[in-house]
Design an enzyme around this catalytic site. Structure first.
Site, PDB file in Angstrom:
ATOM      1  N   CYS A 140      -8.868   2.473   5.803  1.00 50.34           N
ATOM      2  CA  CYS A 140      -8.744   3.760   6.502  1.00 50.34           C
ATOM      3  C   CYS A 140      -8.541   4.857   5.464  1.00 50.34           C
ATOM      4  O   CYS A 140      -7.971   4.631   4.400  1.00 50.34           O
ATOM      5  CB  CYS A 140      -7.630   3.727   7.539  1.00 50.34           C
ATOM      6  SG  CYS A 140      -6.008   3.238   6.925  1.00 50.34           S
TER       7      CYS A 140
ATOM      8  N   SER B 263      -4.838   0.665   3.939  1.00 48.94           N
ATOM      9  CA  SER B 263      -4.872   2.129   3.821  1.00 48.94           C
ATOM     10  C   SER B 263      -5.419   2.508   2.457  1.00 48.94           C
ATOM     11  O   SER B 263      -5.265   1.759   1.482  1.00 48.94           O
ATOM     12  CB  SER B 263      -3.459   2.701   3.939  1.00 48.94           C
ATOM     13  OG  SER B 263      -2.760   2.566   2.716  1.00 48.94           O
ATOM     14  N   ASP B 264      -6.044   3.657   2.361  1.00 49.72           N
ATOM     15  CA  ASP B 264      -6.347   4.179   1.036  1.00 49.72           C
ATOM     16  C   ASP B 264      -4.992   4.444   0.354  1.00 49.72           C
ATOM     17  O   ASP B 264      -3.951   4.578   1.007  1.00 49.72           O
ATOM     18  CB  ASP B 264      -7.206   5.441   1.109  1.00 49.72           C
ATOM     19  CG  ASP B 264      -8.020   5.619  -0.175  1.00 49.72           C
ATOM     20  OD1 ASP B 264      -7.638   5.041  -1.211  1.00 49.72           O
ATOM     21  OD2 ASP B 264      -9.024   6.339  -0.147  1.00 49.72           O
ATOM     22  N   CYS B 265      -5.027   4.509  -0.972  1.00 50.62           N
ATOM     23  CA  CYS B 265      -3.767   4.480  -1.706  1.00 50.62           C
ATOM     24  C   CYS B 265      -3.001   5.795  -1.542  1.00 50.62           C
ATOM     25  O   CYS B 265      -3.522   6.860  -1.875  1.00 50.62           O
ATOM     26  CB  CYS B 265      -4.044   4.130  -3.157  1.00 50.62           C
ATOM     27  SG  CYS B 265      -4.782   2.472  -3.225  1.00 50.62           S
TER      28      CYS B 265
ATOM     29  N   ALA C 240      -2.349   7.005   1.360  1.00 54.16           N
ATOM     30  CA  ALA C 240      -2.762   7.666   2.605  1.00 54.16           C
ATOM     31  C   ALA C 240      -1.608   7.702   3.604  1.00 54.16           C
ATOM     32  O   ALA C 240      -1.427   8.688   4.328  1.00 54.16           O
ATOM     33  CB  ALA C 240      -3.967   6.964   3.218  1.00 54.16           C
TER      34      ALA C 240
END
Ligand SMILES: *[C@@H]1O[C@H](CO)[C@@H](O)[C@H](O)[C@H]1NC(C)=O
Ligand SMILES: *[C@@H]1O[C@H](CO)[C@@H](O)[C@H](O)[C@H]1NC(C)=O
Ligand SMILES: *[C@@H]1O[C@H](CO)[C@@H](O)[C@H](O)[C@H]1NC(C)=O
Ligand SMILES: *[C@@H]1O[C@H](CO)[C@@H](O)[C@H](O)[C@H]1NC(C)=O
Ligand SMILES: *[C@@H]1O[C@H](CO)[C@@H](O)[C@H](O)[C@H]1NC(C)=O
Length: 732
Positions: free
Chosen positions: A217, A253-255, A257
């Site tokens: 995401c 999750s994107d880092c 995010a």
């Protein structure tokens, strides 16, 4: 799963560990007599595990990957924008196989893990986007097919996955920073129609159709809800509508995010504390929170203790992540599938050949005034090679790179070919740079090849450009070179720059676009210039005029034009300098369309279809005959666009329906090919996002510009191929 201590289990939900991969020992270790019930516990024989490994176009330098020893290099393929330009799904699958084979070899040696956060398939919506080059281009159908082929290659088709691949970034992520808007706080306002028609099809190919083991995401919000807390995207669309639950696939999750979806400065401020943000992410369907150095480390235990998520959430998240590892054979022991892969499977001659082939296939000839191909190898044929990437190979790799086994830049390649080279570097962005050396080497040469454009220091993660013009320092140099009365070839790397100012310079006789061609990019380009290889790539994105940057706000996600807003991509924007699909050859082709019925019954097409998703139903394959009427053997990419009179007015615009690369059509010869396509690719998406197959008259246009066409009819009544779930009150 038996019971376990949440305080230990939650640690596994965040990407924190840094150690190299240690496979668990299920035969002798504690796991032999225990159920897998608490990950990351040394007492169970489960070592710390790093979920964050990157391999967009080759094993990359990042947190989960330890380079060194025998593993100090890995094959670096062209970046996706260049592989995208090849329009060759089999090539993409082969690249996926090669990358995942090397990745698995790194993992088997304790130098990487089994989860790789690749591919990046967001459509390249805005030409300023700093990460557009990580994607296969601007077209939804193309990106979906690229994603499918890449996932097939990365994960393999056997029961054990070679590695676990991740479709990113879900969804509508294509902006880094413009003014005070950044990817961490941008709320992308996307209509349901645009979401279903443009932003999500690449993920449908990646997750629904190719069954990627994970999805990431994204940082941005979509219609008010941050993507990592967006249950409409993650549950309603991805998991329910696309049935992406059968193998307990997981969402990461994107880092940072999740940090930015909370109350962090510069973020969405969607929740008022970090524990609440973690809870919102977990409850909406995120299973794993990546933390980078930018944000504060997540504390899932605090969130759990504050009851921001439940034990049931926790169980499910852990099951999903460990199910992925089970599918990748993590617990299978040393005789498991792919455990034999080792250092001898890295940098194989076959992988090196594939990297070169991909670079050749993805190179696009934009302009050619009867100059190329050019024999510049003989005595007396001095060639000036000028510009920032003429002799600087690392520039050719692009974002998320590893260390290549070699770097073959253009000057290296030219010397291998026996050319007499006069080299000088040139500016990337610098203005008043001294270019007298460049002009001097040009003056003593017969031919001038200028290597410019933009590179990964200009377009990169975290940064968007404000201009898509040629950098002024470079343009000034090209003008000087073009004034010397000698033929000039411009070889561009990077993505968008508007070629208008150089198109009419009298001596700029040829322009080639190479994107980010990878470790052998110099060889590929010089093979094309000399005719050792023939160009057949096609632009995977519209080349917009520089003024587009003033007319389209980067934050406007709408695809269709309205008022002074010009719209986006070849489908909706008029006025391209070079359109999507543009690409010249060294030869001429004629295209004939073989026997194809004039009328089809919609009901018969649908009734004959055995696909679970009607949009996947095959349509009758289209036979074409490709004839090479010129004097060079060449590949040919058949692009097939559909348009016509069907469905409600206004009638549909020209849309890519399918494509196929035809290989090695010899001079004077014909080759037959058949184009496969689906009912979904000729259907229309309505305002509610549903995909409908309409009766009416269809026209299929082959090539850009059109080289052949055929008209056919669909009869009967319209059929709903895909009823799109609406963002109702449950949104977010
Ligand atoms: C290129 O030119 C050189 C010398 O003029 C000649 O020896 C060589 O055969 C030529 N190569 C090709 C591919 O035509
Ligand atoms: C292709 O055909 C055009 C027009 O017939 C001709 O001018 C041109 O030279 C041909 N190009 C090649 C590469 O054969
Ligand atoms: C190629 O296609 C043409 C036209 O459809 C057909 O007449 C011919 O038989 C085909 N050739 C081969 C070898 O299949
Ligand atoms: C979706 O998954 C369910 C349960 O696994 C299955 O019964 C159903 O057939 C699937 N639907 C499609 C379209 O694959
Ligand atoms: C389709 O091809 C015919 C010739 O076969 C041509 O007259 C017509 O202009 C073409 N239409 C388009 C839209 O290219």
């Amino acid at each position: 799963m038996t019971s376990y201590t949440p305080s230990l289990a939650v640690a596994l939900l965040a990407t924190l560990a840094t150690a190299g991969l240690v496979y668990p020992d299920c035969n002798k270790g504690p796991l032999k007599s225990n159920l897998v019930n608490a990950p990351g516990f040394q007492k169970l024989g489960l070592s710390a595990y790093q979920w964050w490994n990157e391999a967009l176009h080759g094993v990359a330098h990042n947190r989960g990957i330890t380079w060194g020893g025998n593993f100090n290099t890995a094959t670096q393929f062209p970046q996706a924008i260049t592989s995208g330009a090849a329009f060759d799904d089999d090539l993409v699958e082969q690249i996926g196989i090669a990358i995942s084979t090397e990745a698995r070899a790194f993992a088997n040696s304790g130098r990487a893990h089994l989860d790789f956060w690749t591919p990046d398939v967001n459509p390249f919506r805005d030409p300023r986007w700093g990460r557009g080059h990580e994607t296969p281009g601007e077209d939804a159908l193309r990106n979906g097919r690229f994603a499918e082929a890449f996932i097939r290659g990365m994960q393999g088709t056997a029961s054990t996955l070679r590695v676990i691949a991740t479709c990113k970034h879900f969804a509508a992520y294509d902006l880094e920073a413009t003014g005070s808007t950044t990817r961490f706080n941008f709320d992308a306002k996307v209509s349901t129609q645009d979401l279903a028609e443009y932003y999500l099809p690449p993920f449908q190919g990646c997750a629904r159709d190719a069954r990627a083991g994970s999805v990431m995401c994204s940082y941005n919000a979509v219609n008010g809800v941050p993507a990592c807390a967006n249950s409409y995207l993650m549950q309603t669309i991805l998991r329910q509508h696309w049935n992406w639950t059968d193998q307990n696939q997981y969402i990461v999750s994107d880092c940072d995010a999740v940090y930015y979806l909370g109350n962090a400065n510069g973020g969405h401020r969607y929740k008022s504390s970090y524990p609440q943000a973690i809870g919102a992410a977990f409850q909406a369907g995120t299973d794993n929170i990546c933390w980078a150095t930018g944000g504060t480390a997540p504390d899932p235990l605090a969130a759990f203790n504050q009851k921001q998520f439940t034990q049931a959430n926790l169980d499910q998240m852990i099951v999903r992540q460990y199910q992925a590892l089970i599918r990748a054979g993590y617990f299978d022991g040393s005789d498991g599938a792919y455990r034999n892969l080792g250092v001898s499977d890295v940098n194989t001659p076959r992988a090196q050949d594939l990297a070169l082939k991909a670079a050749v296939e993805g190179t696009v000839l934009l302009k050619n005034d009867n100059l190329l191909p050019m024999n510049i190898t003989g005595p007396g044929n001095t060639v000036a090679m000028i510009g920032f990437w003429a002799s600087k190979a690392d520039e050719m790799l692009g974002g998320y790179s590893g260390s290549p086994p070699f770097s073959h830049d253009p000057v290296w390649a030219a010397k291998q070919m026996g050319m007499t080279v006069n080299y000088a570097t040139g500016p990337v962005v610098e203005e008043n740079i001294d270019t007298s050396t460049a002009v001097a080497v040009a003056q003593k040469s017969k031919v001038i090849i200028y290597f410019g454009g933009i590179d990964n220091t200009v377009e990169k993660e975290g940064t968007d450009r404000t201009s898509i013009s040629w950098p002024s320092g470079q343009l000034a140099l090209i003008k000087k070179l073009a004034g010397l009365g000698k033929p000039v070839i411009v070889v561009k790397m990077g993505t968008h720059v508007d070629d208008t100012p150089i198109l009419d310079l009298p001596n700029v006789k040829a322009i080639i676009w190479a994107g980010y061609p990878g470790q052998d990019g110099g060889t590929a380009v010089m093979q094309i210039i000399t005719g050792a290889a023939a160009p057949a790539g096609r632009l995977p994105m519209t080349m917009y005029p520089a003024d587009y940057a003033n007319k389209a706000s980067q934050t406007n996600m709408a695809l269709r034009p309205s008022g002074s807003y010009p719209g986006r991509t070849y489908r909706w924007y008029q006025g391209a300098v070079f359109p999507f699909g543009h690409g010249l050859h060294y030869t001429n082709f004629t295209i004939a369309i073989g026997d194809f019925p004039f009328a089809f019954s919609i009901q018969a097409l649908v009734n004959l279809c055995a696909e679970a998703y009607l949009d996947r139903c095959p349509f009758r394959t289209l036979p074409i005959v490709v004839t090479n009427t010129g004097s060079y053997t060449s590949d040919y990419v058949a692009l097939a666009f559909v348009t016509g009179n069907y469905g409600p007015s206004p009638f549909p615009i020209k849309t890519l329906a399918t494509y196929k690369r035809v290989f090695g059509v010899a001079s004077g010869q014909s080759q037959n090919a058949s184009l496969s396509w689906t009912l979904g690719s000729i259907a229309r998406v309505d305002a509610t996002g549903s995909r409908i197959l309409y009766p009416g008259t269809y026209t299929l246009l082959i090539d850009q510009p059109t080289a052949a066409n055929i008209t056919f009819m669909l009869t009967g009544s319209e059929v709903m191929l895909d009823t799109w779930p609406q963002p109702d009150n449950g949104y977010g």
